[in-house]
Every structure is written in structure tokens, then in C-alpha cells.
Design a protein around this motif. Structure first.
Motif, PDB file in Angstrom:
ATOM      1  N   GLY A  50       0.790  -1.220   0.000  1.00 40.98           N
ATOM      2  CA  GLY A  50       0.000   0.000   0.000  1.00 40.98           C
ATOM      3  C   GLY A  50       0.823   1.272   0.000  1.00 40.98           C
ATOM      4  N   MET A  51       2.133   1.161   0.243  1.00 46.31           N
ATOM      5  CA  MET A  51       2.986   2.345   0.241  1.00 46.31           C
ATOM      6  C   MET A  51       3.216   2.850  -1.180  1.00 46.31           C
ATOM      7  N   THR A  52       3.406   1.926  -2.110  1.00 49.66           N
ATOM      8  CA  THR A  52       3.476   2.242  -3.521  1.00 49.66           C
ATOM      9  C   THR A  52       2.504   1.300  -4.245  1.00 49.66           C
ATOM     10  N   ALA A  53       2.040   1.710  -5.414  1.00 56.08           N
ATOM     11  CA  ALA A  53       1.078   0.880  -6.142  1.00 56.08           C
ATOM     12  C   ALA A  53       1.149   1.208  -7.622  1.00 56.08           C
ATOM     13  N   ASP A  54       0.667   0.280  -8.436  1.00 53.04           N
ATOM     14  CA  ASP A  54       0.620   0.494  -9.875  1.00 53.04           C
ATOM     15  C   ASP A  54      -0.745   0.045 -10.384  1.00 53.04           C
ATOM     16  N   TRP A  55      -1.187   0.646 -11.477  1.00 49.40           N
ATOM     17  CA  TRP A  55      -2.481   0.251 -12.038  1.00 49.40           C
ATOM     18  C   TRP A  55      -2.362  -1.140 -12.640  1.00 49.40           C
ATOM     19  N   ALA A  56      -3.417  -1.901 -12.528  1.00 46.43           N
ATOM     20  CA  ALA A  56      -3.383  -3.313 -12.921  1.00 46.43           C
ATOM     21  C   ALA A  56      -3.619  -3.474 -14.416  1.00 46.43           C
ATOM     22  N   ARG A  57      -2.769  -4.288 -15.045  1.00 46.32           N
ATOM     23  CA  ARG A  57      -2.903  -4.594 -16.479  1.00 46.32           C
ATOM     24  C   ARG A  57      -3.814  -5.812 -16.645  1.00 46.32           C
ATOM     25  N   VAL A  58      -5.091  -5.593 -16.455  1.00 51.89           N
ATOM     26  CA  VAL A  58      -6.056  -6.695 -16.577  1.00 51.89           C
ATOM     27  C   VAL A  58      -6.528  -6.782 -18.024  1.00 51.89           C
ATOM     28  N   PRO A  59      -7.101  -7.908 -18.435  1.00 50.39           N
ATOM     29  CA  PRO A  59      -7.563  -8.046 -19.812  1.00 50.39           C
ATOM     30  C   PRO A  59      -8.619  -7.007 -20.189  1.00 50.39           C
ATOM     31  N   TYR A  60      -8.559  -6.548 -21.435  1.00 45.53           N
ATOM     32  CA  TYR A  60      -9.547  -5.581 -21.926  1.00 45.53           C
ATOM     33  C   TYR A  60     -10.959  -6.133 -21.824  1.00 45.53           C
ATOM     34  N   ASP A  61     -11.111  -7.437 -22.057  1.00 40.91           N
ATOM     35  CA  ASP A  61     -12.448  -8.031 -22.005  1.00 40.91           C
ATOM     36  C   ASP A  61     -13.068  -7.890 -20.618  1.00 40.91           C
ATOM     37  N   LEU A  62     -12.231  -7.979 -19.581  1.00 45.21           N
ATOM     38  CA  LEU A  62     -12.732  -7.809 -18.213  1.00 45.21           C
ATOM     39  C   LEU A  62     -13.203  -6.374 -17.999  1.00 45.21           C
ATOM     40  N   LEU A  63     -12.401  -5.421 -18.460  1.00 46.70           N
ATOM     41  CA  LEU A  63     -12.800  -4.015 -18.338  1.00 46.70           C
ATOM     42  C   LEU A  63     -14.093  -3.755 -19.106  1.00 46.70           C
ATOM     43  N   ALA A  64     -14.208  -4.355 -20.280  1.00 50.50           N
ATOM     44  CA  ALA A  64     -15.408  -4.157 -21.095  1.00 50.50           C
ATOM     45  C   ALA A  64     -16.649  -4.727 -20.414  1.00 50.50           C
ATOM     46  N   THR A  65     -16.492  -5.895 -19.803  1.00 49.51           N
ATOM     47  CA  THR A  65     -17.622  -6.515 -19.103  1.00 49.51           C
ATOM     48  C   THR A  65     -18.093  -5.647 -17.943  1.00 49.51           C
ATOM     49  N   ILE A  66     -17.141  -5.163 -17.154  1.00 47.22           N
ATOM     50  CA  ILE A  66     -17.488  -4.300 -16.018  1.00 47.22           C
ATOM     51  C   ILE A  66     -18.185  -3.030 -16.519  1.00 47.22           C
ATOM     52  N   SER A  67     -17.625  -2.418 -17.547  1.00 44.73           N
ATOM     53  CA  SER A  67     -18.201  -1.182 -18.084  1.00 44.73           C
ATOM     54  C   SER A  67     -19.610  -1.404 -18.610  1.00 44.73           C
ATOM     55  N   ASN A  68     -19.787  -2.464 -19.383  1.00 50.28           N
ATOM     56  CA  ASN A  68     -21.114  -2.737 -19.945  1.00 50.28           C
ATOM     57  C   ASN A  68     -22.154  -2.974 -18.863  1.00 50.28           C
ATOM     58  N   ARG A  69     -21.783  -3.718 -17.846  1.00 49.65           N
ATOM     59  CA  ARG A  69     -22.741  -3.998 -16.775  1.00 49.65           C
ATOM     60  C   ARG A  69     -23.101  -2.729 -16.017  1.00 49.65           C
ATOM     61  N   ILE A  70     -22.116  -1.904 -15.711  1.00 47.49           N
ATOM     62  CA  ILE A  70     -22.392  -0.692 -14.925  1.00 47.49           C
ATOM     63  C   ILE A  70     -23.328   0.244 -15.681  1.00 47.49           C
ATOM     64  N   VAL A  71     -23.031   0.516 -16.953  1.00 44.87           N
ATOM     65  CA  VAL A  71     -23.866   1.481 -17.679  1.00 44.87           C
ATOM     66  C   VAL A  71     -25.259   0.918 -17.967  1.00 44.87           C
ATOM     67  N   ASN A  72     -25.384  -0.415 -18.017  1.00 42.99           N
ATOM     68  CA  ASN A  72     -26.685  -1.024 -18.287  1.00 42.99           C
ATOM     69  C   ASN A  72     -27.517  -1.273 -17.035  1.00 42.99           C
ATOM     70  N   GLU A  73     -26.838  -1.488 -15.895  1.00 43.44           N
ATOM     71  CA  GLU A  73     -27.550  -1.902 -14.687  1.00 43.44           C
ATOM     72  C   GLU A  73     -27.640  -0.830 -13.608  1.00 43.44           C
ATOM     73  N   VAL A  74     -26.827   0.218 -13.707  1.00 42.62           N
ATOM     74  CA  VAL A  74     -26.820   1.250 -12.660  1.00 42.62           C
ATOM     75  C   VAL A  74     -27.428   2.539 -13.200  1.00 42.62           C
ATOM     76  N   PRO A  75     -28.648   2.885 -12.787  1.00 45.94           N
ATOM     77  CA  PRO A  75     -29.271   4.134 -13.242  1.00 45.94           C
ATOM     78  C   PRO A  75     -28.429   5.344 -12.818  1.00 45.94           C
TER      79      PRO A  75
END
Length: 516
Positions: free
Chosen positions: A471-496
Motif C-alpha cells: 500500500g505504500m506504492t502501487a501500480d495500475w493493474a494490467r487486466v484483460p480488456y475483455d474484463l474491463l469491457a464486461t465491467i463497463s457494460n454492466r455498470i452502464v446497463n444496470e446502474v441508473p
């Protein structure tokens, strides 16, 4: 024990953590600690940290020069090495060319401090000054292409210095160097273990509280849960756990917490519904520091009120950790002047937000531990994996993940988005690979979108996934684009109320993990 004298470096605590990884206890003290005080502590070694100053700056911090005569091995790191050189008669000057980032270390003397270090190892540099003349008795151990004295030694007096930072992960052989200093030069033994800490902590808690009752601020995270198990082992029924639902928890977390502790762990928990009063405290408040302080102060008020009903209690237990203390800049406060050596990054609700007239005496057995050490402690105490491996969650909760004023509507939006993030991170198998994964709501920013052939003008959500060791230092996670896309699609579709998701690719430093 190894003592680190802190000259204002943000990495001082990281040095302590690296030493503890060798199973040797370490502690960070102010650079003003005298030689006589150090002699009383009887450390096996002393490390002088780096710092933001130049040794020739007016008013630059200096250590007691009698430290060189104690016969205790000393390792100076960056500024610490330059200070050692200057005080012992050498010369430090502004370099013609600064050295920042990775540099290959060319070893001249592969013994003593540099035993078993591979030649041309990459080390992390960060300095604008250099040693131009060594004191009597010193000789160079290694150099880089830009720095003639990258590592130095006076083995007769057991004095050593390195211009680089062996404590950071970028220094490939830094751990080997630290082990050489701790074991080979200082003669330490690996006795700092989880089992040893449990025995010492239980002994200290019993000695401190005696037969008095202790009230524990339970949040359900790994810190307070580990503390609950530790205190329950130490004082049994003298412990009372209280969970205050301040309304800023994640979706369904209060219910999960109560079920786990009362049904599975058989540790009674007093539930307090404080949602309305906490939300009222934050009406119209947008400054993050003010949010933290108000939440911290309200926590104490609730504890004081509820303790009178359940108590009386003389002691309040908190799961404060070393990084909390560091970032609140409370580790290095001069007792005379009140001067803080380190720059305050942010106040933590259980450190910087406590009122001066606090009625309780604090019990904080974990305040010298890093997060990974707490996880090890939790495992040894028998906590289930779902708690031990739980991602860190800030004390002020979702209140500091809403950038701006906190309202019920905004909390519900963020709770729903946060739930989707956690579900998909778990489903993908990335949860144990990440330090934290969460959503941030920007309610004062709106953007245009198109949903169902209609124009929208709603909020964006920021996705924050980071990797870290402590927690003293950190870096952004290089996760698969498909995972980011899934999260994004669900949020914009399911969260008013949300029509856009963005990904934060900022490391720490220069940013922090949380947005507030």
C-alpha cells in the motif's frame, strides 16, 4: 532490532518492512534520536534513511555525530550516506548530472556488504548530489556510470553507505544487500515471527489494560477482524465488539459481518445504526480532509454514547496500521517544536481525525504492522481466507469514493457499481492478484451519452484496479480488456444515473490509491 533514523524519506517505512521480511524486528525513529538513547535501545544495527534535503542546505537535518562512535554497524542510504560522509570529513557536492531511476551497479569489492550481489545489478537511484571525496578509512565498494561512489565502506568501524535505494522493488539485488547488512554485518537472528508477535502483543495488552474492559471498533475488514481475534485471545470477555453502520459500507456488508462474527466465530457484536447521523455530518461537505475528520469525530461520539450504555469502558481498541500513521504524518513529530518531518498526505479517520479531548485510552496493537504482516497474523490466529485476503477498505468507506457531497442517492449509485466491480473481479479470478479493486463516483461531472436512442446527461464512474505489496506504492493493474469491457457494460446497463466508465491508470506515487 535494527533502528531506522528517518530524515523525511517516504521510503523509511519501506526499509523497515524489508528488514522485517528477514524476520528481524525494525523500528523507525526520528533523526533527532541521540546516541545515548540509541545505546539504551541496544540495536544490532542502525540505518540512516534518505531524505529530500541536500546535506549542505541551511538547516538540513543531521544526526548526533556520536553515533559513529557507538561501535554499532551503520548503513547510510542516499541522504544518509551523504550525511555520514560529510560528518566524518568527506565532501558532498551537487553532481554535474543527477541520477534518477534505474542504474547498473558495477561492483569493485564483492565482499562484506555486497557479498553474493551479481555484478551489473540494476539499482534504483534518486539523487542530485554525489560524494566527491571519501573520509579517511573509507573505500568504494561499487560505482555506476554516473556515480563513482555508489557504495562505500569503512569495515573497521562497521560504517557503510549506498547512494541507491535497496529497499525499493526496482533494485534487483536490494534484498540481498539488506540481508547482508542485517545478518552478516549486524549479526542478527531471524526471531521476528508471527508467533513471536502474538506472544508479545498478548503480553503487552494484558499488562496495559489489566482487568479493565476494552471496546473494539469493528469494521469487518482484515485489520479490525484480526485485532478482534487477537484481543479475544488476550482478554476474553473483557472485550466488547461494536459495529457502527455509518451508512458508507458496501452493499450487504453489514449483514455479512454480523452473520460471520456471531454465528461462525461466536464473538458477540453490538450493532449500532448510525446512518442518518453520519450522513447529516457530511451535508454540504466536499473537502476530503473535512470528510475524514467529521467521520472520525462522529465515530468517537457514537462510541462514547454507546459505551456509557454498555460500559463503562476505559480503553478503545483500533486496527490502526503503520501506513495509516505514516500518511497521517504522526510518526515523526518533534516533541518540543511540534515540527513534522514528513509531509502529510491525508488524515486517516482513526489517526488524524481523533479529537484532542478523547475520553478513551487507545489500544492499538497493530500500529507497527504493515498490511501483509496483518494478513499473516490473521492466518496464524485462524481467520478464514475470505477475511484474511479481503482487499483494504477505507474507514470512511464510500464517503471518500464519492468526489463531492455525499447523498443517499449517490451512495446507492456507487454501491451498485461497486458490487458489479467486485462480482466481475471475483468471477475472473483476478481478486487475489489485486491489492484493491473499486469504483469511484464523480457526481459533479456529467457527460453526454446515448441510451435507447435517447440523449443522456449523467455521471461517470472511475474504475480503479491496482497492484501493490504494502500500500505504500502501487501500480495500475494490467487486466484483460475483455474484463474491463464486461465491467463497463454492466455498470452502464444496470446502474441508473451512470452512462460512462473510465479506467484510472495512475500509479502511487504520484497519485494515491484512493481518490480522496
Amino acid at each position: 532490532m535494527i533502528v531506522i533514523l528517518d530524515f523525511g524519506s517516504q521510503y523509511s517505512e519501506l526499509i523497515a518492512r524489508r528488514i522485517r521480511e528477514t524476520h528481524v524486528y525494525s523500528e523507525v525513529l526520528s533523526y533527532r534520536t541521540t546516541a545515548a538513547q540509541l545505546q539504551q535501545l541496544q540495536p544490532k544495527g542502525i540505518i540512516l534513511s534518505g531524505g529530500p534535503n541536500s546535506v549542505y542546505d541551511p538547516g538540513a537535518p543531521v544526526c548526533d555525530p556520536e553515533i559513529w562512535n557507538l561501535g554499532i554497524p551503520v548503513l547510510g542510504v542516499c541522504y544518509g550516506m551523504q550525511l555520514m560522509v560529510q560528518q566524518l570529513g568527506g565532501k558532498v557536492e551537487a553532481a554535474e548530472k543527477g541520477e534518477y531511476g534505474r542504474a547498473a551497479l558495477h561492483i569493485l569489492d564483492p565482499t562484506d556488504l555486497l557479498t553474493n550481489l551479481p555484478d551489473n545489478s540494476i539499482m534504483w537511484m534518486s539523487h542530485g548530489d554525489s560524494v566527491t571525496e571519501l573520509p579517511a578509512g573509507f573505500h568504494p565498494l561499487a560505482h555506476t556510470d554516473n556515480t563513482p561512489c555508489a557504495a562505500i565502506a569503512d569495515p573497521t568501524r562497521h560504517l557503510y553507505g549506498v547512494q541507491f535505494h535497496p529497499e525499493v522493488a526496482h533494485s534487483e539485488a536490494g534484498a540481498f544487500l539488506i540481508r547482508n547488512f542485517v545478518y552478516h554485518i549486524c549479526g542478527c537472528e531471524p526471531t521476528w515471527t508471527t508467533e513471536a508477535f502474538i506472544e508479545e502483543a498478548i503480553r503487552e495488552v494484558r499488562a496495559r489494560v489489566g482487568d479493565k474492559k476494552v471496546l473494539l471498533a469493528l469494521s469487518g475488514g482484515v485489520d479490525s477482524s484480526t485485532l478482534a481475534f487477537l484481543l479475544h485471545r488476550a482478554i476474553g470477555d473483557q472485550l466488547t465488539c461494536m459495529f457502527i453502520d455509518q451508512g458508507f459500507m458496501r452493499k450487504e456488508e453489514p449483514q455479512r459481518l454480523l452473520r460471520l462474527f456471531q454465528e461462525q466465530f461466536h464473538i458477540p457484536v453490538n450493532y449500532v445504526d448510525g446512518q442518518e447521523r453520519f450522513l447529516k455530518q457530511l451535508q454540504g461537505i466536499t473537502d476530503p480532509e473535512e470528510k475524514r475528520k467529521r467521520i472520525g469525530a462522529e465515530f468517537i461520539r457514537v462510541f462514547e454514547e454507546e459505551s456509557q450504555r454498555l460500559g463503562p469502558f476505559e480503553y478503545l481498541a483500533q486496527g490502526t496500521l503503520y501506513p495509516d500513521v505514516i500518511e497521517s504524518a504522526n510518526t515523526n513529530v518533534d516533541p518540543v517544536t511540534g515540527e513534522r518531518i514528513a509531509v502529510k498526505i491525508k488524515s486517516h479517520h482513526n489517526v488524524g481525525g481523533l479529537p484532542k479531548n478523547l475520553r478513551f485510552k487507545l489500544v492499538e496493537p497493530l500500529r507497527k504492522l504493515f498490511k501483509d504482516e496483518v494478513r499473516q497474523l490473521g492466518q496464524s490466529l485462524g481467520l478464514p481466507e475470505e477475511i484474511v485476503r479481503r482487499h483494504p477498505f477505507p474507514g470512511p468507506g464510500l464517503a471518500i469514493r464519492i468526489i463531492g457531497e455525499v447523498t443517499k442517492e449517490r451512495l446507492e449509485i456507487l454501491r451498485d457499481a461497486d458490487m458489479i466491480v467486485r462480482q466481475e473481479i471475483n468471477r475472473s479470478g483476478y481478486y487475489p492478484k489485486l491489492w484493491q479493486a473499486f469504483a469511484v463516483l464523480l457526481p459533479d461531472v456529467r457527460s453526454v451519452g446515448v441510451m435507447g436512442d435517447k440523449r443522456t446527461y449523467t455521471y461517470p464512474v472511475v474504475l480503479r484496479l491496482v497492484t501493490s505489496e504494502d500500500g505504500m506504492t502501487a501500480d495500475w493493474a494490467r487486466v484483460p480488456y475483455d474484463l474491463l469491457a464486461t465491467i463497463s457494460n454492466r455498470i452502464v446497463n444496470e446502474v441508473p444515473g451512470v452512462n460512462r466508465v473510465v479506467y484510472d491508470i495512475t500509479s502511487k506515487p504520484p497519485g494515491t490509491i484512493e481518490w480522496e
